[in-house]
Design a protein around this motif. Structure first.
Motif, PDB file in Angstrom:
ATOM      1  N   PHE A  88      58.934 -17.647  39.155  1.00  0.00           N
ATOM      2  CA  PHE A  88      59.953 -16.609  38.927  1.00  0.00           C
ATOM      3  C   PHE A  88      60.918 -16.493  40.107  1.00  0.00           C
ATOM      4  O   PHE A  88      61.996 -15.939  39.987  1.00  0.00           O
ATOM      5  CB  PHE A  88      59.303 -15.259  38.596  1.00  0.00           C
ATOM      6  N   ASP A 116      44.643 -15.610  37.478  1.00  0.00           N
ATOM      7  CA  ASP A 116      45.799 -14.866  36.974  1.00  0.00           C
ATOM      8  C   ASP A 116      46.068 -15.112  35.491  1.00  0.00           C
ATOM      9  O   ASP A 116      47.095 -14.708  34.982  1.00  0.00           O
ATOM     10  CB  ASP A 116      47.091 -15.221  37.741  1.00  0.00           C
ATOM     11  N   GLU A 117      45.173 -15.828  34.791  1.00  0.00           N
ATOM     12  CA  GLU A 117      45.432 -16.098  33.376  1.00  0.00           C
ATOM     13  C   GLU A 117      44.800 -15.020  32.500  1.00  0.00           C
ATOM     14  O   GLU A 117      43.696 -15.170  31.994  1.00  0.00           O
ATOM     15  CB  GLU A 117      44.923 -17.485  32.979  1.00  0.00           C
ATOM     16  N   ASP A 159      55.814 -16.246  31.170  1.00  0.00           N
ATOM     17  CA  ASP A 159      55.351 -16.336  29.798  1.00  0.00           C
ATOM     18  C   ASP A 159      55.617 -17.687  29.165  1.00  0.00           C
ATOM     19  O   ASP A 159      56.759 -18.017  28.847  1.00  0.00           O
ATOM     20  CB  ASP A 159      56.029 -15.245  28.962  1.00  0.00           C
ATOM     21  N   THR A 187      48.122 -10.750  27.507  1.00  0.00           N
ATOM     22  CA  THR A 187      48.285  -9.403  26.979  1.00  0.00           C
ATOM     23  C   THR A 187      48.203  -9.407  25.449  1.00  0.00           C
ATOM     24  O   THR A 187      48.727 -10.315  24.801  1.00  0.00           O
ATOM     25  CB  THR A 187      49.655  -8.864  27.435  1.00  0.00           C
TER      26      THR A 187
HETATM   27  C1  LIG Z   1      48.463 -12.088  34.009  1.00  0.00           C
HETATM   28  S1  LIG Z   1      49.085 -13.581  33.336  1.00  0.00           S
HETATM   29  C2  LIG Z   1      50.016 -12.985  32.002  1.00  0.00           C
HETATM   30  C3  LIG Z   1      50.575 -14.015  31.114  1.00  0.00           C
HETATM   31  C4  LIG Z   1      51.532 -13.461  30.064  1.00  0.00           C
HETATM   32  N1  LIG Z   1      52.673 -12.815  30.708  1.00  0.00           N
HETATM   33  C5  LIG Z   1      50.825 -12.479  29.183  1.00  0.00           C
HETATM   34  O1  LIG Z   1      50.879 -11.293  29.435  1.00  0.00           O
HETATM   35  O2  LIG Z   1      50.184 -12.886  28.209  1.00  0.00           O
HETATM   36  C6  LIG Z   1      50.263 -14.013  34.580  1.00  0.00           C
HETATM   37  C7  LIG Z   1      50.978 -15.330  34.327  1.00  0.00           C
HETATM   38  O3  LIG Z   1      51.878 -15.594  35.402  1.00  0.00           O
HETATM   39  C8  LIG Z   1      51.873 -16.994  35.657  1.00  0.00           C
HETATM   40  N2  LIG Z   1      52.324 -17.213  37.035  1.00  0.00           N
HETATM   41  C9  LIG Z   1      51.592 -17.381  38.150  1.00  0.00           C
HETATM   42  N3  LIG Z   1      52.382 -17.577  39.220  1.00  0.00           N
HETATM   43  C10 LIG Z   1      53.656 -17.511  38.763  1.00  0.00           C
HETATM   44  C11 LIG Z   1      54.938 -17.653  39.383  1.00  0.00           C
HETATM   45  N4  LIG Z   1      55.027 -17.880  40.693  1.00  0.00           N
HETATM   46  N5  LIG Z   1      56.030 -17.556  38.611  1.00  0.00           N
HETATM   47  C12 LIG Z   1      55.937 -17.317  37.285  1.00  0.00           C
HETATM   48  N6  LIG Z   1      54.753 -17.176  36.649  1.00  0.00           N
HETATM   49  C13 LIG Z   1      53.633 -17.284  37.367  1.00  0.00           C
HETATM   50  C14 LIG Z   1      50.447 -17.412  35.411  1.00  0.00           C
HETATM   51  O4  LIG Z   1      50.391 -18.777  35.080  1.00  0.00           O
HETATM   52  C15 LIG Z   1      50.049 -16.501  34.253  1.00  0.00           C
HETATM   53  O5  LIG Z   1      50.222 -17.126  33.028  1.00  0.00           O
END
Ligand SMILES: C[S@@+](CC[C@H](N)C(=O)[O-])C[C@H]1O[C@@H](n2cnc3c(N)ncnc32)[C@H](O)[C@@H]1O
Length: 348
Positions: A108, A16-17, A46, A20
């Motif tokens: 979240f 999931d890393e 974020d 954007t």
């Molecule tokens: C697709 S990445 C996007 C990161 C950032 N928002 C960006 O667009 O650059 C999704 C992010 O959600 C975080 N994540 C995973 N599970 C999560 C949770 N339960 N609550 C909040 N964030 C979470 C991950 O660590 C990851 O950094």
């Protein structure tokens, strides 16, 4: 710039890393700018150290007339998470803001993060794709405005499509085709398809089927779809198009750009229609693969299975599977991929 090395080291083990790009965020937010005035924006997936969402709203804080921005991030295990809050003053330095440790892990869904969600007016982020259903459900529960990134197919989830049908969520303005680049941690395997390294040495991967999902209105959403096709000219010009479904009273349309402009009944169109959907022009009736969104479930039935098999079809279809089908101009039984049923609403 984001701390590229940290990004690789700390986040390496995670899925999931995908980070954007600033230009993609900018290209979307420009369509809603006036709606951000005096608003509190939450980015709840974020880490402000490297999130371009944080950087974007920090940089544009004064220009957009924001009230406050908040970012939180999730870490599993022992790593301390924190929130960052900024109410203006020094746009130049995106590290400027009030940093406070979180007592929970930044999920979240954690009570602490939900309190911040309540405080926010608009949520903007790219949430973890694996939790997209829950993520959307929470935004709806707390009645928040949002602009978030997801995969095009999320539209057809049983948790999401009813919201689409009720006009409570739609695609954003800026991405309607192709792929988008997302930065990935340094140790991401470069063998994966679509991977590369940019001139600054940052690894990226190209992801197809990306869309913004939002419940905020924008101008282009009210532009009519126009095609060159007419149902009245079917017999004369393209008799092979617009077969009537055998098990539902609607015509089949295989491409969005072949939607006839003069057909007032129900049409089954591909999911890509949604990139051109104007709620003033069309009404959404249902999604053939989701019984709950239909006036009554449409099943393939024995006729389809018999005909399909007798013609040598090898797909795994059964009589009680949901979906529409038709007999094409060569007499073959065809079950198109998932169809959205739509109807003109501006011609009645
Ligand atoms: C697709 S990445 C996007 C990161 C950032 N928002 C960006 O667009 O650059 C999704 C992010 O959600 C975080 N994540 C995973 N599970 C999560 C949770 N339960 N609550 C909040 N964030 C979470 C991950 O660590 C990851 O950094």
């Amino acid at each position: 710039m984001a701390k590229n090395k940290d990004l690789g080291n700390a986040k390496v083990a995670k899925k999931d890393e995908f980070y954007t790009q600033l230009e993609d965020i900018n290209a979307e937010i420009v369509h809603y700018e006036e709606q951000f005035r005096d608003k509190t924006v939450l980015m709840n997936c974020d880490d402000p150290t490297w999130s371009n969402f944080w950087r974007f709203f920090h940089m544009e804080f004064e220009r957009l007339g924001l009230k406050k921005i908040i970012a939180t991030h999730y870490e599993d295990g022992e790593v301390q998470t924190y929130k960052m809050e900024y109410c203006g003053g020094n746009d130049e330095n995106f590290e400027d803001g009030i940093r406070t440790d979180l007592t929970q892990n930044g999920d979240f869904r954690s009570p602490e993060c939900i309190e911040l969600l309540k405080e926010a007016d608009i949520v903007v982020t790219n949430p973890p794709f694996s939790l997209f259903r829950e993520y959307i459900a929470q935004l709806m529960e707390y009645n928040k405005q949002f602009i978030i990134i997801g995969n095009v197919n999320a539209l057809t989830y049983k948790e999401v499509f009813p919201l689409v049908k009720e006009n409570k969520i739609w695609f954003g303005a800026s991405i309607h085709s192709g792929d988008r680049k997302f930065y990935v941690p340094d140790n991401y395997p470069l063998k994966a398809a679509g991977c590369g390294v940019d001139p600054n040495g940052r690894k990226f991967v190209r992801v197809k089927g990306v869309r913004w999902f939002t419940n905020m209105d924008y101008k282009a959403r009210h532009n009519n779809l126009e095609t060159a096709y007419s149902y009245a000219k079917k017999e004369q010009l393209y008799p092979e198009l617009y077969s009537k479904y055998y098990n539902y009273d609607a015509i089949n349309v295989n491409r969005t750009n072949e939607i006839p402009m003069d057909y007032d009944g129900i049409m089954g169109v591909p999911i890509t229609f949604f990139d051109f959907y104007n709620p003033d022009q069309f009404e959404i009736i249902g999604l053939t693969s989701l019984a709950d969104t239909m006036d009554k479930p449409v099943m393939l039935g024995q006729d389809f299975v018999d005909m399909y098999k007798s013609q040598g079809g090898t797909g795994h279809f059964s009589t009680n599977m949901y979906g529409v089908w038709y007999i094409d101009s060569e007499g073959k039984a065809v079950k198109p991929y998932g169809r959205i049923l739509i109807k003109r609403k501006d011609r009645q």
